[in-house]
Design a protein around this motif. Structure first.
Motif: not given
Length: 214
Positions: A174-175, A147, A107, A150
């Motif tokens: 992404r996490r 993603e 992330e 940002c």
């Protein structure tokens, strides 16, 4: 590929040369021919592999390894320096993968540059196999692990993330949905690979030593 060729098909004095040449020059073409053949045998549509071709390639390579391994014995009583260098490099590589998975934070990863062009989600075109695929990346429905929005991360990192065009834009990770699962899986695979390579690369022919002693 190199290790399999060097220890199965090209097990002669100068086997390292054809093994390196085949691996370096023909890896991609051989992969394409292999996948096309496997998809034909498993009755899949060319260009759309499924689990059937995966099982087939695993079975074929396992059989190739078993045939090459059957009755094969180390020919040298000493382990070569190249074996040690290769083993150290492999263990370092696997260790890096585990470390990267354990401390990495996707992330926090930001990439600003050229990416797949995004546009109309309904535009399709045939690829080299004749199957129709989306021409552009669909911002609304893409399911990748990154993603396209940002702004917060760009501001946090102090990086200018202005979009230049539909193909030059920022992408951020992404996490992890379940980091422990991925960490355990990566650790298990890397540990298994390191142990196997250690076993194969440190084998010695002990029969010659016994004959000399006797």
């Amino acid at each position: 590929f190199y290790y399999i060729l060097h220890n199965t098909l090209f097990r002669r004095k100068w086997s390292i040369i054809p093994s390196v040449l085949v691996t370096g020059l023909l890896a991609t073409p051989l992969m394409m021919v292999q996948m096309a053949t496997l998809q034909f045998i498993t009755r899949e549509s060319q260009g759309l592999p499924t689990h059937r071709s995966l099982y087939a390639v695993l079975a074929i390579y396992l059989l190739t390894i078993l045939i090459g391994w059957r009755g094969a014995k180390p020919k040298h009583t000493r382990i070569g320096l190249t074996n040690y260098l290769l083993l150290i490099s492999l263990i370092g590589y696997y260790s890096f993968l585990v470390l990267n998975m354990s401390i990495g934070k996707p992330e926090k990863h930001l990439s600003v540059g050229v990416h797949q062009e995004y546009g109309d989600c309904n535009i399709t075109a045939p690829d080299i196999t004749g199957h129709y695929r989306q021409v552009y990346l669909c911002r609304e429905t893409h399911g990748q692990d990154y993603e396209l929005e940002c702004d917060d991360l760009c501001e946090e990192l102090g990086v200018p993330c202005s979009q230049v065009s539909t193909s030059w834009y920022p992408v951020c990770g992404r996490r992890h949905s379940n980091k422990n699962k991925w960490l355990y899986a990566t650790s298990a695979i890397c540990t298994t690979a390191a142990l196997l390579y250690t076993y194969f690369l440190t084998q010695k022919d002990m029969s010659k030593k016994k004959q000399k002693k006797s």
